[in-house]
Design an enzyme around this catalytic site. Structure first.
Site, PDB file in Angstrom:
ATOM      1  N   ASP A   8      17.412  14.593  15.275  1.00 21.23           N
ATOM      2  CA  ASP A   8      16.627  13.816  14.335  1.00 21.23           C
ATOM      3  C   ASP A   8      17.209  14.159  12.948  1.00 21.23           C
ATOM      4  O   ASP A   8      17.902  15.176  12.806  1.00 21.23           O
ATOM      5  CB  ASP A   8      15.155  14.245  14.443  1.00 21.23           C
ATOM      6  CG  ASP A   8      14.296  13.616  13.383  1.00 21.23           C
ATOM      7  OD1 ASP A   8      14.378  12.390  13.226  1.00 21.23           O
ATOM      8  OD2 ASP A   8      13.560  14.354  12.690  1.00 21.23           O
ATOM      9  N   ASP A  10      15.464  13.476   9.331  1.00 23.14           N
ATOM     10  CA  ASP A  10      14.500  13.947   8.332  1.00 23.14           C
ATOM     11  C   ASP A  10      13.716  15.145   8.886  1.00 23.14           C
ATOM     12  O   ASP A  10      13.051  15.034   9.917  1.00 23.14           O
ATOM     13  CB  ASP A  10      13.514  12.819   7.983  1.00 23.14           C
ATOM     14  CG  ASP A  10      14.216  11.641   7.314  1.00 23.14           C
ATOM     15  OD1 ASP A  10      14.937  11.877   6.332  1.00 23.14           O
ATOM     16  OD2 ASP A  10      14.055  10.503   7.779  1.00 23.14           O
ATOM     17  N   GLY A  45       7.885  11.110  11.261  1.00 23.34           N
ATOM     18  CA  GLY A  45       8.347  10.480  12.501  1.00 23.34           C
ATOM     19  C   GLY A  45       7.870   9.042  12.662  1.00 23.34           C
ATOM     20  O   GLY A  45       8.372   8.323  13.507  1.00 23.34           O
ATOM     21  N   ARG A  48       8.379   3.096   8.707  1.00 19.21           N
ATOM     22  CA  ARG A  48       7.916   2.812   7.344  1.00 19.21           C
ATOM     23  C   ARG A  48       6.620   1.992   7.356  1.00 19.21           C
ATOM     24  O   ARG A  48       5.667   2.311   6.662  1.00 19.21           O
ATOM     25  CB  ARG A  48       9.019   2.057   6.582  1.00 19.21           C
ATOM     26  CG  ARG A  48       8.835   2.064   5.093  1.00 19.21           C
ATOM     27  CD  ARG A  48       9.966   1.307   4.416  1.00 19.21           C
ATOM     28  NE  ARG A  48      11.281   1.801   4.788  1.00 19.21           N
ATOM     29  CZ  ARG A  48      12.415   1.146   4.605  1.00 19.21           C
ATOM     30  NH1 ARG A  48      12.397  -0.041   4.026  1.00 19.21           N
ATOM     31  NH2 ARG A  48      13.578   1.661   4.978  1.00 19.21           N
ATOM     32  N   SER A 121      14.603   6.405  10.601  1.00 19.25           N
ATOM     33  CA  SER A 121      14.786   5.938   9.228  1.00 19.25           C
ATOM     34  C   SER A 121      15.836   4.830   9.124  1.00 19.25           C
ATOM     35  O   SER A 121      16.920   4.931   9.676  1.00 19.25           O
ATOM     36  CB  SER A 121      15.212   7.109   8.333  1.00 19.25           C
ATOM     37  OG  SER A 121      15.574   6.615   7.068  1.00 19.25           O
ATOM     38  N   ASN A 123      17.103   4.297   6.353  1.00 15.35           N
ATOM     39  CA  ASN A 123      17.960   4.828   5.279  1.00 15.35           C
ATOM     40  C   ASN A 123      18.873   5.942   5.786  1.00 15.35           C
ATOM     41  O   ASN A 123      19.518   6.615   4.973  1.00 15.35           O
ATOM     42  CB  ASN A 123      17.098   5.403   4.157  1.00 15.35           C
ATOM     43  CG  ASN A 123      16.231   4.342   3.505  1.00 15.35           C
ATOM     44  OD1 ASN A 123      16.744   3.335   3.030  1.00 15.35           O
ATOM     45  ND2 ASN A 123      14.927   4.541   3.500  1.00 15.35           N
ATOM     46  N   ASP A 175      11.631  17.538  14.691  1.00 10.93           N
ATOM     47  CA  ASP A 175      10.581  18.269  13.960  1.00 10.93           C
ATOM     48  C   ASP A 175       9.231  17.564  14.018  1.00 10.93           C
ATOM     49  O   ASP A 175       8.241  18.128  13.537  1.00 10.93           O
ATOM     50  CB  ASP A 175      10.970  18.462  12.484  1.00 10.93           C
ATOM     51  CG  ASP A 175      10.850  17.166  11.718  1.00 10.93           C
ATOM     52  OD1 ASP A 175      11.398  16.148  12.191  1.00 10.93           O
ATOM     53  OD2 ASP A 175      10.193  17.149  10.658  1.00 10.93           O
TER      54      ASP A 175
HETATM   55  C1  BG6 Z   1      11.454   9.258   9.713  1.00 10.84           C
HETATM   56  C2  BG6 Z   1      10.541  10.061   8.795  1.00 10.84           C
HETATM   57  O1  BG6 Z   1      12.635   9.961   9.950  1.00 10.84           O
HETATM   58  O2  BG6 Z   1      11.773   8.013   9.119  1.00 10.84           O
HETATM   59  C3  BG6 Z   1       9.313   9.230   8.434  1.00 10.84           C
HETATM   60  O3  BG6 Z   1      10.119  11.228   9.476  1.00 10.84           O
HETATM   61  C4  BG6 Z   1       9.738   7.901   7.834  1.00 10.84           C
HETATM   62  O4  BG6 Z   1       8.516   9.968   7.529  1.00 10.84           O
HETATM   63  C5  BG6 Z   1      10.651   7.171   8.827  1.00 10.84           C
HETATM   64  O5  BG6 Z   1       8.600   7.106   7.558  1.00 10.84           O
HETATM   65  C6  BG6 Z   1      11.140   5.826   8.299  1.00 10.84           C
HETATM   66  O6  BG6 Z   1      11.938   6.060   7.179  1.00 10.84           O
HETATM   67  P1  BG6 Z   1      12.567   4.968   6.217  1.00 10.84           P
HETATM   68  O7  BG6 Z   1      13.642   5.729   5.503  1.00 10.84           O
HETATM   69  O8  BG6 Z   1      13.114   3.865   7.094  1.00 10.84           O
HETATM   70  O9  BG6 Z   1      11.477   4.482   5.327  1.00 10.84           O
HETATM   71 MG    MG Z   2      11.932  14.252  11.540  1.00 14.76          MG
END
Ligand code: BG6
Ligand code: MG
Length: 228
Positions: A8, A10, A45, A48, A121, A123, A175
């Site tokens: 993972d 983040d 986890g 968004r 994510s 991002n 995590d």
């Molecule tokens: C996960 C994070 O990795 O990604 C979450 O733990 C987050 O907190 C999710 O909401 C989505 O992220 P992003 O960057 O697409 O907004």
């Molecule tokens: Mg994570």
């Protein structure tokens, strides 16, 4: 025998939860919603839009607005939050990689173990580029590749396939509770990253990678067999 490690991003490779917290807090404040660090913990986890729904339900637990207008408003709100989040991401640098992670990745690859990122994510690529570690991974599967976020196991199964491995030869590093649950559903062994073992129902829980290397990984592999 370990064929692949699936990380993972983040909270495992880099701690971005404070950035998510600051960006969500700014949005919540504009909407007149009280949002605390404890609330933010529960978003780990989640995707968004699921995170946004959770925040909106803090204001009104019974207000699950649906329909096209409500959906496009939510997309607009999530977009604004993301633009603030990306301002933080742009300032990330290799120094922000969590302690021991880079050495661990290098050591694994030198031992012939393949490595992947499987992150909800959207991002993820921007974060990895800021940390300058894309060369340490054989593949990256991010939130743009899956229809259903963790705890759906889809993202991990895609990573297994891309690594050309089987679930039984892989180990996930996670995590978040949603990620540990996704690993269980994918029938892949999981090492949780948390300050206290009781916080995650994983096969093993470690506080981080400072005292965890290939030797410890191999003893885990010998002790905890494939759940399939
Ligand atoms: C996960 C994070 O990795 O990604 C979450 O733990 C987050 O907190 C999710 O909401 C989505 O992220 P992003 O960057 O697409 O907004
Ligand atoms: Mg994570």
């Amino acid at each position: 025998m370990i064929g692949g490690l699936i990380f993972d991003l983040d909270g495992v490779i880099v701690d971005t939860s404070e950035f998510h917290y600051q960006a969500w807090k700014r949005l919540a404040a504009e909407l007149g919603i009280a949002f605390t660090r404890d609330d933010n913990e529960k978003l780990k986890g989640l995707s968004r839009l699921e995170s946004l729904d959770t925040i909106l339900s803090l204001a009104n637990p019974y207000n699950h607005q649906t329909g096209v207008a409500a959906q496009s408003r939510k997309i607009e709100l999530a977009k604004r939050k993301n633009s603030w989040y990306l301002e933080f991401v742009r300032n990330l640098a290799p120094d922000d990689i969590l302690p021991g992670v880079e050495n661990f990745l290098v050591e694994c690859r030198q031992s012939g173990i393949k490595t992947a990122i499987a992150s909800s994510s959207k991002n993820a690529k921007a974060v990895i580029d800021s940390l300058a570690i894309s060369h340490l991974f054989d593949c990256i599967v991010d939130g743009t590749r899956v229809a259903k976020a963790k705890p759906n196991p889809q993202i991990f199964l895609i990573a297994v396939k891309k690594l050309n491995e089987k679930p039984g030869s892989c180990i996930i590093l996670e995590d978040a509770l949603a990620g540990v649950e996704a690993a269980r559903l994918a029938r892949i062994r999981c090492i949780g990253i948390a300050p206290e073992p009781a916080l995650l129902p994983a096969d093993l829980v470690i506080p981080g990678f400072l005292n965890f290397g290939i030797k410890e990984l191999c003893s885990f592999d010998r002790l905890i067999r494939n759940p399939a």
